[in-house]
Design a protein around this motif. Structure first.
Motif, PDB file in Angstrom:
ATOM      1  N   ILE A   9       0.876  -1.165   0.000  1.00 23.50           N
ATOM      2  CA  ILE A   9       0.000   0.000   0.000  1.00 23.50           C
ATOM      3  C   ILE A   9       0.911   1.212   0.000  1.00 23.50           C
ATOM      4  CG2 ILE A   9      -1.749   1.307   1.253  1.00 23.50           C
ATOM      5  CD1 ILE A   9      -2.758  -1.337   2.421  1.00 23.50           C
ATOM      6  N   ALA A  10       0.725   2.076  -0.991  1.00 20.45           N
ATOM      7  CA  ALA A  10       1.604   3.236  -1.147  1.00 20.45           C
ATOM      8  C   ALA A  10       0.774   4.492  -1.387  1.00 20.45           C
ATOM      9  CB  ALA A  10       2.561   3.013  -2.315  1.00 20.45           C
ATOM     10  N   SER A  11       1.381   5.618  -1.084  1.00 20.30           N
ATOM     11  CA  SER A  11       0.771   6.902  -1.439  1.00 20.30           C
ATOM     12  C   SER A  11       0.766   7.010  -2.964  1.00 20.30           C
ATOM     13  CB  SER A  11       1.586   8.040  -0.828  1.00 20.30           C
ATOM     14  OG  SER A  11       2.906   8.023  -1.344  1.00 20.30           O
ATOM     15  N   LEU A 142       3.186  -8.205  -8.838  1.00 17.48           N
ATOM     16  CA  LEU A 142       3.070  -7.049  -7.957  1.00 17.48           C
ATOM     17  C   LEU A 142       1.600  -6.728  -7.749  1.00 17.48           C
ATOM     18  CD1 LEU A 142       5.568  -4.667  -9.807  1.00 17.48           C
ATOM     19  CD2 LEU A 142       6.060  -5.974  -7.748  1.00 17.48           C
ATOM     20  N   HIS A 143       1.236  -6.435  -6.522  1.00 21.71           N
ATOM     21  CA  HIS A 143      -0.081  -5.886  -6.188  1.00 21.71           C
ATOM     22  C   HIS A 143       0.197  -4.542  -5.531  1.00 21.71           C
ATOM     23  CE1 HIS A 143      -2.778  -9.302  -6.924  1.00 21.71           C
ATOM     24  NE2 HIS A 143      -1.752 -10.056  -6.586  1.00 21.71           N
ATOM     25  N   LEU A 144      -0.030  -3.467  -6.270  1.00 22.09           N
ATOM     26  CA  LEU A 144       0.219  -2.134  -5.751  1.00 22.09           C
ATOM     27  C   LEU A 144      -1.111  -1.453  -5.464  1.00 22.09           C
ATOM     28  CD1 LEU A 144       3.078  -1.095  -8.192  1.00 22.09           C
ATOM     29  CD2 LEU A 144       3.282  -2.010  -5.874  1.00 22.09           C
ATOM     30  N   PHE A 145      -1.262  -1.011  -4.236  1.00 21.90           N
ATOM     31  CA  PHE A 145      -2.461  -0.309  -3.802  1.00 21.90           C
ATOM     32  C   PHE A 145      -2.073   1.152  -3.602  1.00 21.90           C
ATOM     33  CE2 PHE A 145      -2.964  -4.679  -2.549  1.00 21.90           C
ATOM     34  CZ  PHE A 145      -4.297  -4.961  -2.803  1.00 21.90           C
ATOM     35  N   HIS A 146      -2.605   2.030  -4.429  1.00 22.90           N
ATOM     36  CA  HIS A 146      -2.277   3.453  -4.331  1.00 22.90           C
ATOM     37  C   HIS A 146      -3.378   4.172  -3.565  1.00 22.90           C
ATOM     38  CE1 HIS A 146       1.373   3.469  -6.677  1.00 22.90           C
ATOM     39  NE2 HIS A 146       0.798   2.591  -7.466  1.00 22.90           N
ATOM     40  N   ALA A 147      -3.017   4.660  -2.391  1.00 30.73           N
ATOM     41  CA  ALA A 147      -3.952   5.383  -1.527  1.00 30.73           C
ATOM     42  C   ALA A 147      -4.114   6.813  -2.047  1.00 30.73           C
ATOM     43  CB  ALA A 147      -3.428   5.389  -0.089  1.00 30.73           C
ATOM     44  N   PRO A 148      -5.275   7.403  -1.799  1.00 32.25           N
ATOM     45  CA  PRO A 148      -5.535   8.745  -2.306  1.00 32.25           C
ATOM     46  C   PRO A 148      -4.895   9.835  -1.434  1.00 32.25           C
ATOM     47  CG  PRO A 148      -7.462   7.941  -1.155  1.00 32.25           C
ATOM     48  CD  PRO A 148      -6.461   6.823  -1.161  1.00 32.25           C
ATOM     49  N   ILE A 149      -3.568   9.847  -1.456  1.00 30.94           N
ATOM     50  CA  ILE A 149      -2.821  10.846  -0.683  1.00 30.94           C
ATOM     51  C   ILE A 149      -1.443  11.022  -1.318  1.00 30.94           C
ATOM     52  CG2 ILE A 149      -1.906   9.122   0.942  1.00 30.94           C
ATOM     53  CD1 ILE A 149      -2.150  11.302   3.148  1.00 30.94           C
ATOM     54  N   ILE A 150      -0.931  12.227  -1.258  1.00 34.59           N
ATOM     55  CA  ILE A 150       0.445  12.524  -1.653  1.00 34.59           C
ATOM     56  C   ILE A 150       1.167  12.936  -0.377  1.00 34.59           C
ATOM     57  CG2 ILE A 150       1.935  14.104  -2.955  1.00 34.59           C
ATOM     58  CD1 ILE A 150      -0.372  14.252  -5.038  1.00 34.59           C
ATOM     59  N   ILE A 151       2.290  12.270  -0.082  1.00 30.34           N
ATOM     60  CA  ILE A 151       2.980  12.559   1.178  1.00 30.34           C
ATOM     61  C   ILE A 151       4.331  13.249   0.982  1.00 30.34           C
ATOM     62  CG2 ILE A 151       1.738  10.802   2.450  1.00 30.34           C
ATOM     63  CD1 ILE A 151       4.215   9.013   2.255  1.00 30.34           C
ATOM     64  N   HIS A 180      -6.143  -0.368  -6.956  1.00 29.77           N
ATOM     65  CA  HIS A 180      -5.313  -1.570  -6.958  1.00 29.77           C
ATOM     66  C   HIS A 180      -4.874  -1.857  -8.380  1.00 29.77           C
ATOM     67  CE1 HIS A 180      -5.173  -6.090  -7.479  1.00 29.77           C
ATOM     68  NE2 HIS A 180      -4.179  -5.854  -6.669  1.00 29.77           N
ATOM     69  N   LEU A 181      -3.584  -2.067  -8.556  1.00 31.78           N
ATOM     70  CA  LEU A 181      -3.012  -2.455  -9.839  1.00 31.78           C
ATOM     71  C   LEU A 181      -2.274  -3.787  -9.650  1.00 31.78           C
ATOM     72  CD1 LEU A 181      -1.561   1.018 -10.846  1.00 31.78           C
ATOM     73  CD2 LEU A 181      -3.689  -0.015 -11.650  1.00 31.78           C
ATOM     74  N   HIS A 182      -2.641  -4.773 -10.429  1.00 35.91           N
ATOM     75  CA  HIS A 182      -2.038  -6.110 -10.348  1.00 35.91           C
ATOM     76  C   HIS A 182      -1.235  -6.340 -11.619  1.00 35.91           C
ATOM     77  CE1 HIS A 182      -2.853 -10.751 -10.291  1.00 35.91           C
ATOM     78  NE2 HIS A 182      -1.582 -10.459 -10.037  1.00 35.91           N
ATOM     79  N   TYR A 183       0.063  -6.533 -11.451  1.00 34.07           N
ATOM     80  CA  TYR A 183       0.966  -6.725 -12.587  1.00 34.07           C
ATOM     81  C   TYR A 183       1.685  -8.068 -12.499  1.00 34.07           C
ATOM     82  CZ  TYR A 183       0.744  -1.669 -13.436  1.00 34.07           C
ATOM     83  OH  TYR A 183       0.337  -0.395 -13.699  1.00 34.07           O
TER      84      TYR A 183
END
Length: 187
Positions: A9-11, A142-151, A180-183
């Motif tokens: 889980i990433a910004s 890869l399972h990348l979860f992009h949270a709705p925030i910029i840090i 969620h993006l699954h690559y």
């Protein structure tokens, strides 16, 4: 042969923690948590660095039953407790959870052998450990979860200086704004 999967889980700007090490902004809501549970359910082994393990070990004693409102949390605790865990650490003396062993060094050949002999898929948790596996060509998905925030900075989810061709397998938008993006990593 088992797949090695990195999920994070990433910004939106690509960090798993802010510059102060905080990640409170990444807490999943019930919808996202249920989705993650379904991704983790088939996993047989989790690979962690010490710091990620110390964060995740909470689930060792988390309740596995109780209030129906917390059903998704109880479900994750059961999933985590059932998985085998390997912690890579030069400083951790003993594990504080069942089904856990400590390895002093990350050995790509040992991971290749684990993938070849495992009946269930394997996850790798934490961006530093995942970077080693990505650089060694061990990660399959890869399972990348992009949270709705910029840090604006912190610990990057993906390593600098690494170029990998990817194939998008799936995508999903959650009501809370996480994407969620699954690559699959292409050879």
């Amino acid at each position: 042969m088992a797949k090695l999967i990195y999920a994070a889980i990433a910004s939106l700007d690509g960090y798993t923690e802010d510059a102060d090490g905080a990640f409170d902004w990444s807490a999943p809501d019930a919808e996202l948590h249920a989705f993650v549970n379904d991704l983790e359910r088939p996993i047989g082994t989790c690979l962690y660095g010490r710091r990620m393990y110390e964060t995740m070990v909470y689930w060792e004693t988390a309740p596995t039953s109780g209030d129906a409102a917390d059903a998704v949390v109880h479900d994750y605790a059961r999933i985590w407790q059932a998985a085998e865990k390997v912690v890579y650490s030069t400083t951790l003396a003993t594990p504080t959870s069942a089904r856990t062993r400590i390895e002093r060094a990350f050995d790509p050949d040992a991971i290749r052998q684990l993938k070849e002999t495992s009946e269930r898929d394997i996850t790798i948790g934490g961006p530093a450990l995942a970077a080693e596996a990505l650089r060694a060509g061990l990660v399959d998905e890869l399972h990348l979860f992009h949270a709705p925030i910029i840090i604006g900075g912190g610990k990057p989810a993906l390593p600098d200086g690494l170029r990998l061709p990817l194939e998008l397998l799936d995508e999903r938008r959650f009501a809370g704004g996480t994407v969620h993006l699954h690559y699959r990593i292409r050879p």
